[in-house]
Design a protein around this motif. Sequence first.
Motif, short mmCIF file in Angstrom:
data_model
loop_
_atom_site.label_atom_id
_atom_site.label_comp_id
_atom_site.label_asym_id
_atom_site.label_seq_id
_atom_site.Cartn_x
_atom_site.Cartn_y
_atom_site.Cartn_z
N ALA A 275 3.11 10.73 -8.40
CA ALA A 275 3.78 8.98 -8.66
C ALA A 275 5.35 9.62 -9.85
CB ALA A 275 3.11 8.14 -8.48
N VAL B 57 4.11 -7.29 -0.23
CA VAL B 57 3.48 -8.67 -1.53
C VAL B 57 5.35 -9.63 -2.85
CG1 VAL B 57 2.71 -8.23 -4.05
CG2 VAL B 57 1.66 -6.81 -1.89
N LEU C 205 10.32 -1.11 6.65
CA LEU C 205 10.28 -0.73 5.91
C LEU C 205 9.80 0.80 5.79
CD1 LEU C 205 8.70 -3.82 3.23
CD2 LEU C 205 11.05 -2.68 3.29
N TYR D 23 6.51 -5.64 -8.27
CA TYR D 23 5.31 -5.37 -8.06
C TYR D 23 3.54 -4.57 -9.26
CZ TYR D 23 1.39 -3.30 -5.39
OH TYR D 23 0.05 -2.23 -4.23
N ALA E 226 11.42 -5.13 -5.61
CA ALA E 226 9.76 -5.56 -5.43
C ALA E 226 9.59 -4.34 -6.57
CB ALA E 226 9.72 -5.25 -3.48
N ALA F 11 4.84 -2.75 -1.93
CA ALA F 11 5.50 -3.20 -2.92
C ALA F 11 7.12 -4.52 -2.18
CB ALA F 11 6.53 -2.45 -3.86
N PRO F 12 7.06 -4.37 -1.30
CA PRO F 12 8.68 -5.78 -0.65
C PRO F 12 7.42 -6.50 0.04
CG PRO F 12 9.75 -3.33 -0.01
CD PRO F 12 7.92 -2.65 -0.96
N THR G 25 -5.17 -0.11 -2.47
CA THR G 25 -4.31 -0.52 -1.49
C THR G 25 -4.32 1.53 -1.87
OG1 THR G 25 -3.39 -2.65 -1.43
CG2 THR G 25 -1.44 -0.84 -0.42
N CYS H 69 -5.21 -2.91 -6.06
CA CYS H 69 -4.19 -2.84 -6.50
C CYS H 69 -4.62 -1.20 -5.95
CB CYS H 69 -2.87 -2.86 -7.02
SG CYS H 69 -1.96 -1.32 -8.21
N ILE I 116 4.10 3.25 -1.87
CA ILE I 116 3.47 1.97 -2.31
C ILE I 116 4.46 1.21 -2.41
CG2 ILE I 116 2.44 0.56 -4.22
CD1 ILE I 116 0.09 0.99 -3.03
N ASP I 117 5.99 2.06 -3.59
CA ASP I 117 6.93 1.22 -3.42
C ASP I 117 8.13 1.03 -2.48
OD1 ASP I 117 6.64 1.79 -6.01
OD2 ASP I 117 7.10 3.18 -6.15
N ARG I 118 8.22 1.35 -1.04
CA ARG I 118 9.17 1.47 0.10
C ARG I 118 8.66 0.42 0.37
NH1 ARG I 118 12.70 7.42 0.31
NH2 ARG I 118 13.18 7.48 -1.81
#
Lengths: 190, 190
Positions: B190, B159, B177, A160, A156, B156-157, B126, B123, B151-153
Motif C-alpha cells: 500500500a 465511509v 467506485l 479515512y 476521502a 474511503a469515499p 475491512t 478498519c 480501500i482508498d478508491r
Amino acid sequence: MAREMIRQGGRTARIQKEVHQATRALLAEIERGELTVPMIAERAGVPPSTIYRRWGDLAQLLADVAVERLRPIADPDDTGTLAGDLDAFVVQYAEEMSSPVGRRLLRDVLADGETDTSATKCCRFTYDHLEVIAGRALCRGEAGFDVGQAIDRVFAPIVYHILFGDRDVGPEFCRQLLTTVEFGGLRAAA
Amino acid sequence: MAREMIRQGGRTARIQKEVHQATRALLAEIERGELTVPMIAERAGVPPSTIYRRWGDLAQLLADVAVERLRPIADPDDTGTLAGDLDAFVVQYAEEMSSPVGRRLLRDVLADGETDTSATKCCRFTYDHLEVIAGRALCRGEAGFDVGQAIDRVFAPIVYHILFGDRDVGPEFCRQLLTTVEFGGLRAAA
DNA sequence: AACGCTAACGCAAATAATTTGCATTTAGTC
DNA sequence: GACTAAATGCAAATTATTTGCGTTAGCGTT
C-alpha cells in the motif's frame, strides 16, 4: 449546536464568543477527556446552566467550536496554476487534519449525534474550496475538474486514514492520490 | 476499552457478555442520547461502578460494543468470481454502514478518544476481508488487486459520505467506485 | 485438589455533573 | 419608549461519576 441562534446581538453574542474562547483555551491546556462543562463555564464567566441550555451538552458545544475552527478564513492560495493550487491545498489540508488538533476537531464534529449539520457544514467547506479552485482554473483557460470526484479520490482517503489511524498521510501520499484525478472535462454532476 | 482484559474466564467474561448484551438491547430501544451507564448497569444486573471501572466511560463502552458488532462473523460470500465477490461485499458494506444503526456504530467507534485501537481494529476488518477476496481470486487464477488501493478508491469515499452525510451511497455509486480499481497486478504494498 | 496471589467485583459514601423552576434581564419589534 | 418572548442567572433537586474498602473468584503453583 442545540438549535439555530435567534438573537444575534449584545449579551447573547458576547456569551457565545466567550464560551467559544474559553473552550478553545482549555482544549489547548488540558486533555479532551478532562474537559467538563462546569470548567468551561467558570472560565467563560457564565453559569453552567447557560451552556447546557444553549448547547445541550459538551459534545454539541465541542462540535460547534470545531466547526468554527475548521471554517476557512480565506480562499485557497492562488499559485497561478491548477496543479499548484490543488497540490498546495491538499498537502496543507492533510497536514492540518492529521495533526493531533486536527484529528480531534474532526472527531468532535462527527461525534455530535444530535444533528449532523456540523458534519455536513464541515464537509461543505472542502467542497466550496475546491469549487473556488476549479472556477479559477476555468477562468485561466485551464482544464476544469469534477469536484465530487476530487473529494472521492483525494480527500476521502485522507480523512479515512486520519480517522482510523491506519497509515500516515504525508505529502507523497497526497500527491499520489492527486494523480488519479481526471482533468479536462467541464464540471460534471457528482 | 479502558485496558486489555487479563482474565478470560468465569465471572469476568460473564459480566462482559451481559453488559454488552444490555447495551445492545437498550440501543435498540432508546435514543443514543438518552442512554446512560446506570441504565445499562441495571439491565445487566451489575453495579454502575463495575462498568466505570472496566470501561472508563460510556463512550468507551459503546466503542467496545460497536467493534464487536462490526466484527465479521464469517468470510465474505464466495460468488465464484472476483468481480462478483467485490460487488457483493461493497454493496452490502455500504448498505449496512449507511443504515442508522451502521452510522451510529461507525461514530461510536470513532468517538472513543482514549485509545484509537477501536478504530484501527475496525478498519482492519475491512482490510482483512479484502485480503481474503484477493487471495481467493489469485487461487482461482484470476487477476489480483491492491487492497490498499481498493480501500482508498472504494471504501474511503463510502465511509466519508456516510459520516458527513452529504450524499447517498447506493449500489450505483458503489459500482461506479468499483470501476476505478485496477486489476491485474499482484498485490503491491500500500 | 488445596493454596496463595491479585484482578475484579459489590457496596455505599462522597463528589461532581446535569436538569429544572422561577425571577430577572435584554434583544428585537412596533 | 413600551411590549414580548428569548436568553440568562441563581439555586435547589436530581442524576451521574468517583472512590475507599472489604469480599469474591480466576489462575497459576504446588
